[in-house]
Enzyme design. Structure first.
Site, short mmCIF file in Angstrom:
data_model
loop_
_atom_site.label_atom_id
_atom_site.label_comp_id
_atom_site.label_asym_id
_atom_site.label_seq_id
_atom_site.Cartn_x
_atom_site.Cartn_y
_atom_site.Cartn_z
N TYR A 160 57.91 40.81 44.79
CA TYR A 160 56.61 40.33 45.27
C TYR A 160 56.80 39.37 46.45
CZ TYR A 160 51.92 38.19 44.93
OH TYR A 160 50.64 37.73 45.18
N ASP B 290 43.41 54.92 45.70
CA ASP B 290 44.71 54.31 45.42
C ASP B 290 45.34 53.99 46.77
OD1 ASP B 290 47.36 53.73 44.91
OD2 ASP B 290 47.61 55.32 43.41
N VAL B 291 45.48 52.70 47.05
CA VAL B 291 45.95 52.32 48.39
C VAL B 291 47.39 52.72 48.67
CG1 VAL B 291 44.32 50.39 48.64
CG2 VAL B 291 46.63 49.95 47.71
N THR C 250 42.65 34.23 38.49
CA THR C 250 42.04 35.57 38.49
C THR C 250 42.63 36.33 37.31
OG1 THR C 250 43.82 36.57 39.77
CG2 THR C 250 42.04 35.54 41.02
N LYS D 246 55.31 40.24 50.14
CA LYS D 246 54.31 39.40 50.83
C LYS D 246 54.87 38.85 52.15
CE LYS D 246 50.82 39.83 47.98
NZ LYS D 246 49.63 40.59 48.36
N ASP E 80 38.74 50.52 45.26
CA ASP E 80 39.64 50.10 44.19
C ASP E 80 40.12 51.33 43.42
OD1 ASP E 80 39.97 47.01 42.91
OD2 ASP E 80 40.59 48.65 41.58
N1 LIG Z 1 45.93 35.34 41.85
C1 LIG Z 1 46.80 34.64 42.53
O1 LIG Z 1 47.23 33.56 42.12
C2 LIG Z 1 47.30 35.14 43.86
C3 LIG Z 1 48.01 34.25 44.66
C4 LIG Z 1 48.43 34.68 45.92
C5 LIG Z 1 48.13 35.95 46.37
N2 LIG Z 1 47.44 36.80 45.54
C6 LIG Z 1 47.12 38.13 46.09
O2 LIG Z 1 45.72 38.24 46.19
C7 LIG Z 1 45.30 39.60 45.98
C8 LIG Z 1 44.26 39.67 44.88
O3 LIG Z 1 44.83 39.13 43.71
P1 LIG Z 1 43.94 38.91 42.39
O4 LIG Z 1 44.63 37.83 41.64
O5 LIG Z 1 42.51 38.77 42.75
O6 LIG Z 1 44.24 40.29 41.65
P2 LIG Z 1 43.45 41.11 40.52
O7 LIG Z 1 44.51 41.72 39.67
O8 LIG Z 1 42.36 40.32 39.88
O9 LIG Z 1 42.77 42.25 41.40
C9 LIG Z 1 43.55 43.17 42.11
C10 LIG Z 1 42.73 44.42 42.33
O10 LIG Z 1 43.53 45.35 43.07
C11 LIG Z 1 43.34 46.63 42.50
N3 LIG Z 1 44.51 47.46 42.76
C12 LIG Z 1 45.76 47.30 42.30
N4 LIG Z 1 46.54 48.33 42.70
C13 LIG Z 1 45.74 49.14 43.43
C14 LIG Z 1 45.96 50.37 44.12
N5 LIG Z 1 47.16 50.98 44.11
N6 LIG Z 1 44.92 50.93 44.77
C15 LIG Z 1 43.70 50.33 44.78
N7 LIG Z 1 43.44 49.19 44.13
C16 LIG Z 1 44.45 48.61 43.47
C17 LIG Z 1 43.17 46.38 41.01
O11 LIG Z 1 42.54 47.48 40.37
C18 LIG Z 1 42.32 45.11 41.01
O12 LIG Z 1 40.94 45.41 41.02
C19 LIG Z 1 46.58 40.38 45.70
O13 LIG Z 1 47.04 40.97 46.89
C20 LIG Z 1 47.54 39.30 45.22
O14 LIG Z 1 48.88 39.65 45.43
C21 LIG Z 1 47.02 36.43 44.30
#
Ligand SMILES: NC(=O)c1ccc[n+]([C@@H]2O[C@H](COP(=O)([O-])OP(=O)(O)OC[C@H]3O[C@@H](n4cnc5c(N)ncnc54)[C@H](O)[C@@H]3O)[C@@H](O)[C@H]2O)c1
Length: 256
Positions: free
Chosen positions: A156, A63-64, A191, A160, A37
């Site tokens: 977004y 950082d991805v 989340t 995706k 992360d």
């Molecule tokens: N929450 C939702 O409703 C939802 C729905 C569909 C898809 N998603 C997808 O699911 C995944 C997780 O979402 P979440 O809600 O758990 O998010 P979140 O914000 O709780 O967690 C995301 C994590 O990614 C890390 N991150 C962000 N940019 C980064 C980078 N450049 N390098 C390394 N780490 C990085 C952040 O530090 C964080 O810990 C994401 O890909 C999101 O697009 C979320």
């Protein structure tokens, strides 16, 4: 015996939300987990909590969106574990809530850097380790927003959509090497990413939940574990003949 016992797993975005839930679930099911992360403090805390609960986890800051950064972290995890079996690409950001004609190039690039290039870089770094191991499994976090359009968060949606195609393309490319590639496509899951949006919504979380689940068959927001269990299945040997799937985990949102 756990469902992924002994598997060596990298989870990007493992410090929060669904990445965290996935890391904790995989560890409970016997995996050795590398939490990758950009945020060091919560990432270290997740790894420490897993170890305190008797699991095996390490944190790697990365950082991805930066190839060298994620490459070094993936290689570091593989070195620590003596190889790699699973990559979960969960790191993601949602970006600006604008229609196409209002999005700046910088806003577009910011979302694509993490959500699209991040998946590309982590996959690129992991595949050589899977080839060495004789196979592997990748699970990408996409979204129902990669399957359907609506009137919000344009970059977004498009990002995706790209993740869905990266999933199918890599499944097609690497199947002959025993590497399976699938995606999960959640609808709205409670989340930190979503809590912020819900807080700002008129009427707060209850009104937000009502609005977001109005089109779902199952009228509740998702929980991180709802999705983590789908990721666990796809990464495990139980899914040994499943690849190239983009799986809605959405309370029936896309069924209607
Ligand atoms: N929450 C939702 O409703 C939802 C729905 C569909 C898809 N998603 C997808 O699911 C995944 C997780 O979402 P979440 O809600 O758990 O998010 P979140 O914000 O709780 O967690 C995301 C994590 O990614 C890390 N991150 C962000 N940019 C980064 C980078 N450049 N390098 C390394 N780490 C990085 C952040 O530090 C964080 O810990 C994401 O890909 C999101 O697009 C979320």
């Amino acid at each position: 015996m756990g469902r992924v016992t002994g598997k060596r797993v990298v989870i990007t975005g493992g410090a929060s939300g669904m990445g965290r839930a996935t890391a904790e679930l995989f560890a409970r099911e016997g995996a050795r987990v590398a939490v990758l992360d950009a945020q060091a403090e919560p990432g270290e805390a997740v790894a420490a909590a897993i170890r305190d609960a008797g699991g095996d986890a390490r944190f790697f800051r990365a950082d991805v969106s930066v190839e060298r950064s994620v490459g070094d972290a993936v290689d570091g995890a593989a070195e620590a574990f003596g190889g790699l079996d699973v990559l979960v690409n969960c790191a993601g950001i949602i970006g600006v809530d604008k229609p196409t004609h209002e999005v700046s190039e910088a806003e577009w690039d910011a979302v694509f850097a993490v959500d699209v290039k991040g998946v590309f870089f982590a996959t690129k770094a992991s595949v050589p380790h899977f080839l060495t191991a004789g196979g592997g499994a990748i699970v990408n976090f996409s979204s129902i927003y990669g399957l359907i359009g609506n009137d919000e968060f344009t970059p977004y949606h498009v990002a995706k959509g790209a993740v869905n195609m990266q999933t199918k393309q890599d499944a097609a490319s690497y199947g002959r090497h025993g590497i399976r590639v699938n995606a999960v496509n959640p609808s709205t899951v409670l989340t930190p990413l979503v809590e912020g949006i819900a807080r700002d919504f008129p009427g707060g979380l209850p009104a937000y939940e009502e609005q977001m689940t109005g089109h779902q068959s199952l009228r509740r927001l998702g929980r991180p574990l709802d999705v983590a269990y789908a990721v666990l299945f796809l990464a495990s040997d139980e899914a040994d003949w499943i690849t190239g799937v983009v799986l809605p985990v959405d309370g029936g949102y896309t069924a209607r």
